[in-house]
Design a protein around this motif. Sequence first.
Motif, PDB file in Angstrom:
ATOM      1  N   ASP A  62      10.637  27.763  21.490  1.00 42.68           N
ATOM      2  CA  ASP A  62      10.222  28.880  20.628  1.00 42.68           C
ATOM      3  C   ASP A  62      11.359  29.891  20.482  1.00 42.68           C
ATOM      4  N   ALA A  63      12.009  30.216  21.600  1.00 39.36           N
ATOM      5  CA  ALA A  63      13.119  31.173  21.570  1.00 39.36           C
ATOM      6  C   ALA A  63      14.290  30.616  20.763  1.00 39.36           C
ATOM      7  N   LEU A  64      14.571  29.336  20.936  1.00 43.65           N
ATOM      8  CA  LEU A  64      15.654  28.699  20.183  1.00 43.65           C
ATOM      9  C   LEU A  64      15.346  28.708  18.684  1.00 43.65           C
ATOM     10  N   PHE A  65      14.101  28.424  18.341  1.00 41.03           N
ATOM     11  CA  PHE A  65      13.689  28.431  16.934  1.00 41.03           C
ATOM     12  C   PHE A  65      13.792  29.839  16.358  1.00 41.03           C
ATOM     13  N   GLN A  66      13.346  30.839  17.128  1.00 40.96           N
ATOM     14  CA  GLN A  66      13.430  32.225  16.663  1.00 40.96           C
ATOM     15  C   GLN A  66      14.885  32.646  16.475  1.00 40.96           C
ATOM     16  N   GLU A  67      15.742  32.188  17.364  1.00 44.23           N
ATOM     17  CA  GLU A  67      17.170  32.488  17.234  1.00 44.23           C
ATOM     18  C   GLU A  67      17.742  31.863  15.961  1.00 44.23           C
ATOM     19  N   LEU A  68      17.333  30.649  15.666  1.00 39.08           N
ATOM     20  CA  LEU A  68      17.764  29.985  14.438  1.00 39.08           C
ATOM     21  C   LEU A  68      17.317  30.793  13.215  1.00 39.08           C
ATOM     22  N   LEU A  69      16.071  31.248  13.222  1.00 38.60           N
ATOM     23  CA  LEU A  69      15.573  32.062  12.108  1.00 38.60           C
ATOM     24  C   LEU A  69      16.375  33.358  11.988  1.00 38.60           C
ATOM     25  N   ASN A  70      16.690  33.973  13.111  1.00 40.52           N
ATOM     26  CA  ASN A  70      17.490  35.197  13.078  1.00 40.52           C
ATOM     27  C   ASN A  70      18.873  34.926  12.491  1.00 40.52           C
ATOM     28  N   ASP A  71      19.493  33.816  12.901  1.00 44.71           N
ATOM     29  CA  ASP A  71      20.815  33.459  12.372  1.00 44.71           C
ATOM     30  C   ASP A  71      20.754  33.210  10.866  1.00 44.71           C
ATOM     31  N   ILE A  72      19.743  32.471  10.441  1.00 43.65           N
ATOM     32  CA  ILE A  72      19.589  32.194   9.008  1.00 43.65           C
ATOM     33  C   ILE A  72      19.339  33.502   8.258  1.00 43.65           C
ATOM     34  N   GLY A  73      18.464  34.336   8.811  1.00 47.27           N
ATOM     35  CA  GLY A  73      18.151  35.617   8.176  1.00 47.27           C
ATOM     36  C   GLY A  73      19.381  36.495   8.015  1.00 47.27           C
TER      37      GLY A  73
END
Length: 184
Positions: A62-73
Amino acid sequence: MANAHKRRKQPEVVRRNLLDHAARIAAESGITAVTVQAVSAAAGVTKGGFTHHFPSKQALMDALFQELLNDIGTALAERVQVDPEPHGAFTRAYLNVVVNRDSDEKLNTWASLAVLMLNDPDLRKTWADWFLLRLDQYRETDIDLAIVRLATDGLWLSDISGVPLPDREQLCTRLVQLTLPRGR
């Protein structure tokens, strides 16, 4: 173990290390290879150290996925901000971020996390909520460009599945043209 108490604790460094190693393992060997044992060993921490930061593998993912979303954002926002043409700026940024990733490792990490998302209803909802928020944010300039975003997703799927597109550059150029106001 007596030295363990004298060692300076750096929880953010350890957490970052766990996330980085999990991403690397996912990129190299797929999501199934991301285990508490594998990530702990790669990061040089005990399983107890792992669970101090992430109570479970799911919490790590979940944290890794959220980090990916933050990077994309962040990448999307940077590109929208410098785009001189407001119409379609979000969709052009999305196309650019999705099809022009920095490295094969990042592509493999995205692919692994995308597969994880497809199999996890909570992550699908996280993605949908995140993406719908951005679509709402840019509805005045990008609402009519869903076909370009869907084609972009198709390009990404082609990339991660290894299906070559003979006219990929030409297709990307055409998609960008579709995001511009008529007559440009």
